[in-house]
Design a protein around this motif. Structure first.
Motif, PDB file in Angstrom:
ATOM      1  N   UNK A  36       0.822  -1.212   0.000  1.00 38.47           N
ATOM      2  CA  UNK A  36       0.000   0.000   0.000  1.00 38.47           C
ATOM      3  C   UNK A  36       0.854   1.259   0.000  1.00 38.47           C
ATOM      4  N   UNK A  37       1.939   1.250   0.790  1.00 39.30           N
ATOM      5  CA  UNK A  37       2.779   2.445   0.876  1.00 39.30           C
ATOM      6  C   UNK A  37       4.131   2.093   1.477  1.00 39.30           C
ATOM      7  N   UNK A  38       5.057   3.017   1.322  1.00 37.87           N
ATOM      8  CA  UNK A  38       6.340   2.923   2.021  1.00 37.87           C
ATOM      9  C   UNK A  38       6.823   4.345   2.232  1.00 37.87           C
ATOM     10  N   UNK A  39       7.842   4.517   3.045  1.00 39.06           N
ATOM     11  CA  UNK A  39       8.370   5.852   3.336  1.00 39.06           C
ATOM     12  C   UNK A  39       9.876   5.879   3.127  1.00 39.06           C
ATOM     13  N   UNK A  40      10.363   7.048   2.717  1.00 36.97           N
ATOM     14  CA  UNK A  40      11.806   7.252   2.668  1.00 36.97           C
ATOM     15  C   UNK A  40      12.136   8.639   3.199  1.00 36.97           C
ATOM     16  N   UNK A  41      13.426   8.886   3.401  1.00 32.30           N
ATOM     17  CA  UNK A  41      13.876  10.129   4.034  1.00 32.30           C
ATOM     18  C   UNK A  41      14.373  11.111   2.983  1.00 32.30           C
ATOM     19  N   UNK A  42      13.972  12.364   3.131  1.00 38.33           N
ATOM     20  CA  UNK A  42      14.447  13.438   2.272  1.00 38.33           C
ATOM     21  C   UNK A  42      15.332  14.368   3.109  1.00 38.33           C
ATOM     22  N   UNK A  43      16.561  14.561   2.668  1.00 38.65           N
ATOM     23  CA  UNK A  43      17.441  15.522   3.327  1.00 38.65           C
ATOM     24  C   UNK A  43      17.147  16.912   2.779  1.00 38.65           C
ATOM     25  N   UNK A  44      17.203  17.895   3.654  1.00 38.43           N
ATOM     26  CA  UNK A  44      16.967  19.291   3.284  1.00 38.43           C
ATOM     27  C   UNK A  44      18.197  20.074   3.724  1.00 38.43           C
TER      28      UNK A  44
END
Length: 263
Positions: free
Chosen positions: A244-252
């Protein structure tokens, strides 16, 4: 001559440019709030948005700056970006086709340079950063948002492997530590380092690149068979035996070019 990777990137995004303009991941601009705080934008700023894609960052920048140049390697992406900017009614954005590793602008031409969710496609990140630094005035700022991977090698290999199957133009998502090394190598001074986790609705995410159904199923199979640490870290959620979904990290990241007046 363009590299094979760049030709692949241009071809890949040329086929599906409209999907990236309406992509939920790219239209969700929560990450831009953090980026813009670090950029300390001024109405007089001249800004370059590198690899603008669907133009979402350029459109958001337009309201708080004097002039925005939106560049991209893929002409069809620029057409989509024009549409996004037109919808916002921004009249201070211009568009140009450009290779991020050989930007067609004079030295110190911009007060701010941005690049959002694109650098993992660049064959040579160091050269791209050097170019971004070159066209930034002394004292100006560079803002970057991109996918990053954890320091654990197995998690790094898992996520980069998934991305490469899903999109052959993917080069690499880097670790935050690598990004800090890149910025230092470009002689930029780090001002802000933050991150957020972004949840991706799997069906839209896997279909966005326009890859065949067999490839999409291969990607889903990798997620379904993920080892426990990957399943936990990337928050892989399933429903009825499907992802259904997954998550990942975004660096800012926001960095400053030495010299000149700050701000």
């Amino acid at each position: 001559m363009p590299s094979p990777t760049k030709e692949l990137t241009r071809a890949q995004f040329g086929r599906v440019a409209s999907k990236y303009r309406c992509s939920a991941d790219h239209t969700d601009v929560e990450d831009l709030d953090l980026l813009f705080t670090g950029l300390a934008l001024d109405p007089a700023n001249r800004i370059l948005d590198v690899a603008t894609g669907g133009g979402h960052t350029a459109a958001a920048l337009a309201g708080g700056s004097g002039r925005v140049v939106a560049s991209d390697l893929t002409p069809s992406m620029l057409r989509e970006a024009r549409g996004t900017v037109a919808e916002r009614g921004a009249g201070n954005v211009v568009f140009t086709a450009a290779d991020a590793e050989a930007l067609p602008f004079r030295d110190a031409a911009f007060d701010r340079v941005t690049c959002r969710i694109a650098l993992h496609h660049f064959p040579d990140v160091r050269t791209a950063l050097a170019e971004m630094a070159r066209v930034t005035r002394p004292g100006g700022r560079i803002g970057i948002i991109d996918s990053v991977v954890p320091g654990e090698p197995s998690l790094d290999a898992f996520l980069n492997g998934v991305e490469k199957v899903r999109d052959p133009s993917h080069v690499r998502s880097y670790r935050v530590e690598e990004w800090l090394e890149f910025l230092t190598g470009a002689e930029l001074l780090l001002l802000q380092a933050g991150s957020l986790w972004k949840t991706h609705a799997f069906p839209e995410w896997v279909a966005r690149t326009g890859r065949p159904k067999a490839v999409q199923w291969e990607v889903e199979t990798i997620f379904l068979s993920a080892f426990p640490l990957a399943r936990e870290t990337f928050r892989i959620r399933t429903e009825g035996g499907r992802v259904a979904s997954y998550s990942d990290e975004k660096a800012i990241l926001v960095a400053r070019k030495p010299g000149g007046a700050s701000g």
